[in-house]
Design an enzyme around this catalytic site. Structure first.
Site, PDB file in Angstrom:
ATOM      1  CE  LYS A  44      31.472  74.811  20.191  1.00 41.29           C
ATOM      2  NZ  LYS A  44      32.381  74.916  19.021  1.00 41.29           N
ATOM      3  NE  ARG A 142      33.977  78.356  12.534  1.00 41.72           N
ATOM      4  CZ  ARG A 142      33.708  77.422  13.446  1.00 41.72           C
ATOM      5  NH1 ARG A 142      32.483  76.889  13.511  1.00 41.72           N
ATOM      6  NH2 ARG A 142      34.630  77.001  14.278  1.00 41.72           N
ATOM      7  CG  HIS A 171      37.540  74.521  13.943  1.00 40.37           C
ATOM      8  ND1 HIS A 171      37.710  73.595  14.950  1.00 40.37           N
ATOM      9  CD2 HIS A 171      36.233  74.447  13.596  1.00 40.37           C
ATOM     10  CE1 HIS A 171      36.545  73.000  15.203  1.00 40.37           C
ATOM     11  NE2 HIS A 171      35.637  73.496  14.387  1.00 40.37           N
ATOM     12  NE  ARG A 227      40.074  74.424  18.985  1.00 37.72           N
ATOM     13  CZ  ARG A 227      40.816  74.465  17.878  1.00 37.72           C
ATOM     14  NH1 ARG A 227      42.071  74.839  17.925  1.00 37.72           N
ATOM     15  NH2 ARG A 227      40.284  74.134  16.718  1.00 37.72           N
ATOM     16  CE1 TYR A 271      -2.764  74.262  19.241  1.00 38.85           C
ATOM     17  CE2 TYR A 271      -0.571  73.401  19.757  1.00 38.85           C
ATOM     18  CZ  TYR A 271      -1.613  74.271  20.029  1.00 38.85           C
ATOM     19  OH  TYR A 271      -1.509  75.146  21.062  1.00 38.85           O
ATOM     20  CB  CYS A 319       2.143  71.462  21.998  1.00 36.67           C
ATOM     21  SG  CYS A 319       0.760  70.369  21.600  1.00 36.67           S
ATOM     22  CG  ASP A 321       4.753  75.381  26.476  1.00 36.86           C
ATOM     23  OD1 ASP A 321       5.896  75.836  26.290  1.00 36.86           O
ATOM     24  OD2 ASP A 321       3.710  76.022  26.265  1.00 36.86           O
TER      25      ASP A 321
HETATM   26  C1  LIG Z   1      33.242  73.798  18.905  1.00 36.47           C
HETATM   27  C2  LIG Z   1      34.678  73.865  18.608  1.00 36.47           C
HETATM   28  C3  LIG Z   1      35.540  72.847  19.031  1.00 36.47           C
HETATM   29  C4  LIG Z   1      35.056  71.552  19.642  1.00 36.47           C
HETATM   30  O1  LIG Z   1      34.574  70.712  18.613  1.00 36.47           O
HETATM   31  P1  LIG Z   1      34.077  69.225  18.927  1.00 36.47           P
HETATM   32  O2  LIG Z   1      33.801  68.637  17.594  1.00 36.47           O
HETATM   33  O3  LIG Z   1      32.842  69.361  19.757  1.00 36.47           O
HETATM   34  O4  LIG Z   1      35.165  68.562  19.666  1.00 36.47           O
HETATM   35  C5  LIG Z   1      36.896  73.035  18.854  1.00 36.47           C
HETATM   36  N1  LIG Z   1      37.370  74.155  18.261  1.00 36.47           N
HETATM   37  C6  LIG Z   1      36.567  75.138  17.805  1.00 36.47           C
HETATM   38  C7  LIG Z   1      37.158  76.333  17.159  1.00 36.47           C
HETATM   39  C8  LIG Z   1      35.191  75.017  17.955  1.00 36.47           C
HETATM   40  O5  LIG Z   1      34.401  75.989  17.484  1.00 36.47           O
END
Ligand SMILES: *Cc1c(COP(=O)(O)O)cnc(C)c1O
Length: 387
Positions: A44, A142, A171, A227, A271, A319, A321
């Protein structure tokens, strides 16, 4: 290393991604899982700023079985680049996206009946069956169906022939904290919810809950699939995981010096002129990387950069850039570049130069954030160079 002539031609600033490091990290995490456990690589946010398509291609050759993204658009990008593995969208997208989900064969996470039935209608009209993963909220508050309501939810959509459950997941909010009570509570609730689905005769598909910290520290929750995200990019989710697996940071951020000045004592820099040249023989060098490139302005005057293998102090406000750093030409005490810095010299903002190293963790601590945000931010605008 840093003196190699790489980088884009139109701007002397780039992000360097070491795909071999990504491959080795993928393989190292893969080795922590049993053979029958699948590995879902989380790419992602453009692979946490590292470039989703290039990273996904490296990961699938090193043990990645499936991919996960945050949005439908991110999933479509992978499909258009030829990624054929299953792709999960990690939260339930807006209902308006169901046609694209079906067209590109993506799997949404879902937890609402309206979305599930709209997806089913769309798939049925196309003569397809859309695969989805049921998201369960076990305590993070969430996304997902409340863990107590999973059977009811599944029964309310079960009749539809246009959808099929390919996975069931939750999660963790605290997997990075050792021996955490809330983690144990979430794991227990998840187990109960999965059991209730099975008892009701509902297919769960692949059961999964482990992010990077849980993959490394809690093999007991690997289930059917892990995951993994941050670990693939060579960064640790917490201090505790460092002992368990060796990972290599894949991202470096570099630029070239676009101007060198030797201003008079008292001359202001950037700045607000928060910094003034304090003594003679101070070079002020400019680098074309700024906060719009992900170099947070909160680091102004707080960070070092590496030039010719030496640390130099960044000075004045960062800054949008560009930023400036100082080099004390004759000073043998604080910073000692072997020679004065010149126009075109390579400057390392993140990564290695010689024996010196600036880590995403150092930068995160200074910014009062986590390494995840540091690398995501550098993905914003800088061109990526794959090495
Ligand atoms: C981002 C995410 C992960 C990965 O998490 P890490 O800590 O980067 O391994 C796994 N599951 C869900 C639902 C996430 O949003």
């Amino acid at each position: 290393m840093a003196q190699r002539a790489i980088g884009p031609e139109d701007r002397w600033a780039w992000v360097e991604i070491d795909l071999d490091a990504i491959r080795r990290n993928t393989a190292a995490l893969r080795r922590m899982m049993a053979r029958n456990v699948q590995m879902m690589c989380v790419v992602k946010a453009d692979a946490y700023g590292h470039g989703a398509v290039q990273c996904a291609k490296a990961m699938r050759r090193s043990g990645g079985d499936q991919f996960a993204v945050a949005t439908v658009t991110e999933g479509v990008e992978l499909r258009k680049a030829g990624i054929a593995e299953p792709i999960l969208i990690l939260s339930q997208p807006p209902i308006e996206t169901v046609q694209r989900i079906v067209d590109y064969d993506l799997m949404p996470a879902l937890y609402e009946q309206d979305f599930a039935l709209a997806l089913g209608e769309c798939a049925a009209a196309a003569g397809k069956v859309a695969r989805y993963h049921l998201a369960i909220d076990t305590g993070m508050t969430r996304i997902g169906v409340n863990w107590r309501d999973v059977v009811e939810m599944r029964r309310s959509i079960h009749f539809h022939r246009g959808i099929e459950c390919a996975g069931t997941f939750t999660h963790f909010a605290t997997a990075d904290m050792p021996r955490d009570w809330d983690f144990q509570m979430q794991a227990r609730r998840f187990g109960e919810a999965v059991q209730a689905l099975e008892d009701a005769g509902l297919r769960t598909g692949l059961v999964h809950c482990a992010n990077t910290p849980a993959t490394i520290m809690h093999p007991e929750v690997h289930e059917d699939m892990c995951r993994v995200g941050i670990g693939l990019y060579g960064l640790h989710p917490s201090y505790e995981t460092r002992r368990e697996v060796h990972l290599e940071p894949a991202m470096s951020v570099r630029g070239r010096v676009t101007r060198v000045e030797l201003p008079e004592v008292g001359t202001g820099v950037s700045y607000g002129m928060t910094y003034r040249v304090p003594k003679p023989n101070i070079q002020i060098c400019t680098v074309p990387i700024g906060y719009a490139d992900g170099l947070s302005r909160t680091l102004s005057g707080q960070m070092d950069v590496l030039v010719r293998g030496e640390r130099c102090r960044q000075v004045g406000r960062i800054c949008m850039d560009q930023f400036m750093f100082e080099v004390s030409v004759n000073n043998v005490r604080a910073y000692r570049p072997t020679t004065a810095v010149e126009y075109g010299d390579v400057v390392t903002v993140l990564g290695h130069d010689g024996d010196e190293f600036i880590s995403a963790d150092d930068m995160a601590t200074k910014r009062d954030t986590i390494n995840y945000e540091v690398v995501c931010d550098f993905g914003l605008r800088l061109e990526k160079v794959y090495v």
